[in-house]
Write a protein that holds these residues in place. Sequence first.
Motif, PDB file in Angstrom:
ATOM      1  N   PHE A  92       8.788  14.349 -16.509  1.00  0.00           N
ATOM      2  CA  PHE A  92       8.701  13.188 -15.625  1.00  0.00           C
ATOM      3  C   PHE A  92       7.271  12.669 -15.681  1.00  0.00           C
ATOM      4  O   PHE A  92       6.354  13.275 -15.112  1.00  0.00           O
ATOM      5  N   LEU A  93       7.066  11.549 -16.357  1.00  0.00           N
ATOM      6  CA  LEU A  93       5.724  11.032 -16.603  1.00  0.00           C
ATOM      7  C   LEU A  93       5.390   9.822 -15.743  1.00  0.00           C
ATOM      8  O   LEU A  93       4.351   9.201 -15.911  1.00  0.00           O
ATOM      9  N   GLY A  94       6.257   9.470 -14.833  1.00  0.00           N
ATOM     10  CA  GLY A  94       6.021   8.354 -13.926  1.00  0.00           C
ATOM     11  C   GLY A  94       7.162   8.257 -12.935  1.00  0.00           C
ATOM     12  O   GLY A  94       8.196   8.913 -13.098  1.00  0.00           O
ATOM     13  N   ALA A  95       6.966   7.461 -11.883  1.00  0.00           N
ATOM     14  CA  ALA A  95       7.983   7.278 -10.836  1.00  0.00           C
ATOM     15  C   ALA A  95       8.397   8.592 -10.199  1.00  0.00           C
ATOM     16  O   ALA A  95       9.517   8.736  -9.709  1.00  0.00           O
ATOM     17  N   ALA A  96       7.509   9.563 -10.199  1.00  0.00           N
ATOM     18  CA  ALA A  96       7.737  10.824  -9.494  1.00  0.00           C
ATOM     19  C   ALA A  96       6.765  10.847  -8.318  1.00  0.00           C
ATOM     20  O   ALA A  96       5.553  10.763  -8.510  1.00  0.00           O
ATOM     21  N   ARG A  97       7.302  10.911  -7.106  1.00  0.00           N
ATOM     22  CA  ARG A  97       6.524  10.798  -5.877  1.00  0.00           C
ATOM     23  C   ARG A  97       5.872   9.424  -5.730  1.00  0.00           C
ATOM     24  O   ARG A  97       4.901   9.248  -5.007  1.00  0.00           O
ATOM     25  N   GLU A  98       6.400   8.441  -6.454  1.00  0.00           N
ATOM     26  CA  GLU A  98       5.991   7.044  -6.343  1.00  0.00           C
ATOM     27  C   GLU A  98       7.115   6.204  -6.914  1.00  0.00           C
ATOM     28  O   GLU A  98       8.087   6.731  -7.445  1.00  0.00           O
ATOM     29  N   VAL A  99       7.002   4.878  -6.812  1.00  0.00           N
ATOM     30  CA  VAL A  99       8.134   4.034  -7.203  1.00  0.00           C
ATOM     31  C   VAL A  99       7.810   3.095  -8.361  1.00  0.00           C
ATOM     32  O   VAL A  99       8.568   2.182  -8.641  1.00  0.00           O
ATOM     33  N   THR A 100       6.709   3.275  -9.061  1.00  0.00           N
ATOM     34  CA  THR A 100       6.416   2.472 -10.239  1.00  0.00           C
ATOM     35  C   THR A 100       6.039   3.394 -11.395  1.00  0.00           C
ATOM     36  O   THR A 100       5.892   4.600 -11.227  1.00  0.00           O
ATOM     37  N   THR A 139      14.102   3.934  -4.738  1.00  0.00           N
ATOM     38  CA  THR A 139      12.993   3.104  -4.275  1.00  0.00           C
ATOM     39  C   THR A 139      12.866   3.134  -2.752  1.00  0.00           C
ATOM     40  O   THR A 139      11.766   3.166  -2.210  1.00  0.00           O
ATOM     41  N   TYR A 140      13.990   3.111  -2.063  1.00  0.00           N
ATOM     42  CA  TYR A 140      13.965   2.985  -0.602  1.00  0.00           C
ATOM     43  C   TYR A 140      14.128   4.311   0.130  1.00  0.00           C
ATOM     44  O   TYR A 140      14.079   4.350   1.360  1.00  0.00           O
ATOM     45  N   GLY A 141      14.338   5.412  -0.607  1.00  0.00           N
ATOM     46  CA  GLY A 141      14.447   6.696   0.048  1.00  0.00           C
ATOM     47  C   GLY A 141      15.570   6.718   1.061  1.00  0.00           C
ATOM     48  O   GLY A 141      16.701   6.346   0.768  1.00  0.00           O
ATOM     49  N   ASP A 142      15.233   7.119   2.306  1.00  0.00           N
ATOM     50  CA  ASP A 142      16.278   7.231   3.333  1.00  0.00           C
ATOM     51  C   ASP A 142      16.331   6.014   4.259  1.00  0.00           C
ATOM     52  O   ASP A 142      16.925   6.064   5.328  1.00  0.00           O
ATOM     53  N   ASP A 155       7.507  -2.516 -14.049  1.00  0.00           N
ATOM     54  CA  ASP A 155       7.278  -1.108 -13.720  1.00  0.00           C
ATOM     55  C   ASP A 155       8.187  -0.170 -14.508  1.00  0.00           C
ATOM     56  O   ASP A 155       8.070   1.055 -14.407  1.00  0.00           O
ATOM     57  N   HIS A 156       9.076  -0.749 -15.341  1.00  0.00           N
ATOM     58  CA  HIS A 156       9.906   0.041 -16.247  1.00  0.00           C
ATOM     59  C   HIS A 156       9.627  -0.270 -17.714  1.00  0.00           C
ATOM     60  O   HIS A 156       9.900   0.558 -18.577  1.00  0.00           O
ATOM     61  N   SER A 157       9.092  -1.456 -17.992  1.00  0.00           N
ATOM     62  CA  SER A 157       8.895  -1.883 -19.385  1.00  0.00           C
ATOM     63  C   SER A 157       7.456  -2.230 -19.739  1.00  0.00           C
ATOM     64  O   SER A 157       7.144  -2.431 -20.918  1.00  0.00           O
ATOM     65  N   GLY A 158       6.587  -2.300 -18.758  1.00  0.00           N
ATOM     66  CA  GLY A 158       5.282  -2.931 -18.938  1.00  0.00           C
ATOM     67  C   GLY A 158       4.304  -2.251 -19.872  1.00  0.00           C
ATOM     68  O   GLY A 158       3.332  -2.872 -20.303  1.00  0.00           O
ATOM     69  N   LEU A 159       4.520  -0.973 -20.222  1.00  0.00           N
ATOM     70  CA  LEU A 159       3.610  -0.303 -21.149  1.00  0.00           C
ATOM     71  C   LEU A 159       4.176  -0.208 -22.565  1.00  0.00           C
ATOM     72  O   LEU A 159       3.582   0.442 -23.435  1.00  0.00           O
ATOM     73  N   LEU A 160       5.283  -0.865 -22.826  1.00  0.00           N
ATOM     74  CA  LEU A 160       5.853  -0.837 -24.172  1.00  0.00           C
ATOM     75  C   LEU A 160       4.896  -1.412 -25.221  1.00  0.00           C
ATOM     76  O   LEU A 160       4.744  -0.825 -26.302  1.00  0.00           O
ATOM     77  N   PRO A 161       4.211  -2.539 -24.966  1.00  0.00           N
ATOM     78  CA  PRO A 161       3.248  -3.027 -25.969  1.00  0.00           C
ATOM     79  C   PRO A 161       2.095  -2.051 -26.197  1.00  0.00           C
ATOM     80  O   PRO A 161       1.597  -1.928 -27.329  1.00  0.00           O
ATOM     81  N   LYS A 162       1.668  -1.366 -25.147  1.00  0.00           N
ATOM     82  CA  LYS A 162       0.635  -0.337 -25.311  1.00  0.00           C
ATOM     83  C   LYS A 162       1.159   0.795 -26.184  1.00  0.00           C
ATOM     84  O   LYS A 162       0.418   1.349 -27.017  1.00  0.00           O
TER      85      LYS A 162
END
Length: 379
Positions: free
Chosen positions: A5-13, A211-214, A65-72
Amino acid sequence: MKLSFLGAAREVTGSCFLVEAANVRFLVDCGMVQGGRIAAARNHEPFAFDPASIDFVLLTHAHIDHSGLLPKLTRAGFKGSIYATPATVDLLGVMLPDSAHIQEIDTKRVAKRLKEKTVPLPLYTLQDAHECLQQVRGIEYDREFAPRVGVRARFRDAGHILGSAIVEVWITEYGYPTRIVFSGDLGQPGRPILRDPTPIEEADILVIESTYGDRRHKDFSATEADMIGIVEKTLFERGGNVIVPAFAVGRTQEVLYHLHRLTCEGRLQRPMVFVDSPMATEATRITREHLELFDEQAKRLAGWHARGENLPYLDFTASAEESMALNRIRSGAIIISASGMCDAERIRHHLRHNLPRRECSILFPGFPVSRRRGRLAGA
């Protein structure tokens, strides 16, 4: 098999998952971290893996927040294919170059402020974005495909934004298949325009984003009543304008849908509606080109639109001059503009010109709020 899990773990982006198995390494999503003071620095950090070793990418949807690092990723050496639904492919063709343009502009602004002689490198450039887009491959919903030997995948409708997908992956190791399901961002059942999420009946491993949790979503009928009340009172009783901060992809189209539907149903007087976001304009055009993804109610509304019945006045601004001209409108206008978080782009000058006026309101889609007596209050 190894799942990282390299992102969106304990955060939403910053959604990014690395799967290593059956002599293959692939990513599900490669998103940009958004929000917070250290987001830019985090996005500039090297990847936690060698991009050249990644065989392919499965993309759930086009939000940055799901595709934005593809060019990088491409810039760093990734040469494989990026698989997504056709509608997502169309949206990427607009969103990734726009993101690259923002990276270039922000880099020049920082260099000018710091008076640096050497301009720092942007996260990625327009050229990087265009090269990345050459690696994108469109795959229809519900069609199984094999990106590598020992791996099968399928996109199912997630009902979140146009082209959004739940990703089903079957990986065969030692003669035994393992079924992994990645939810991506899920839409709410019963929401307008898009079809409801496709039910997934079984999985060996489920990776689900929340994203919205509970939090409990507000009842839609109450939200709709609030929206009507704010628009009617602000435009037709107080003689002001309604300013709507909205994300260019997804939320803007949903707001337009509701304004159109409520006007057609006679529940709302015909307003003047302005969409002041080039990105939202392009996203709306792409949305209209994918009528096959609409739910039945949205298809009926498209029929009304084609016949020109009870349409609100609708205009899409393009240039900065047209955007600034909207500030001369003193009453009767709904101005929808990016960004949805009010932290950048054209929305800020609309807020600056309208919110000091007591007769104007700000409406956050889904969370209607009006500006009265110098403060934000529930509508």
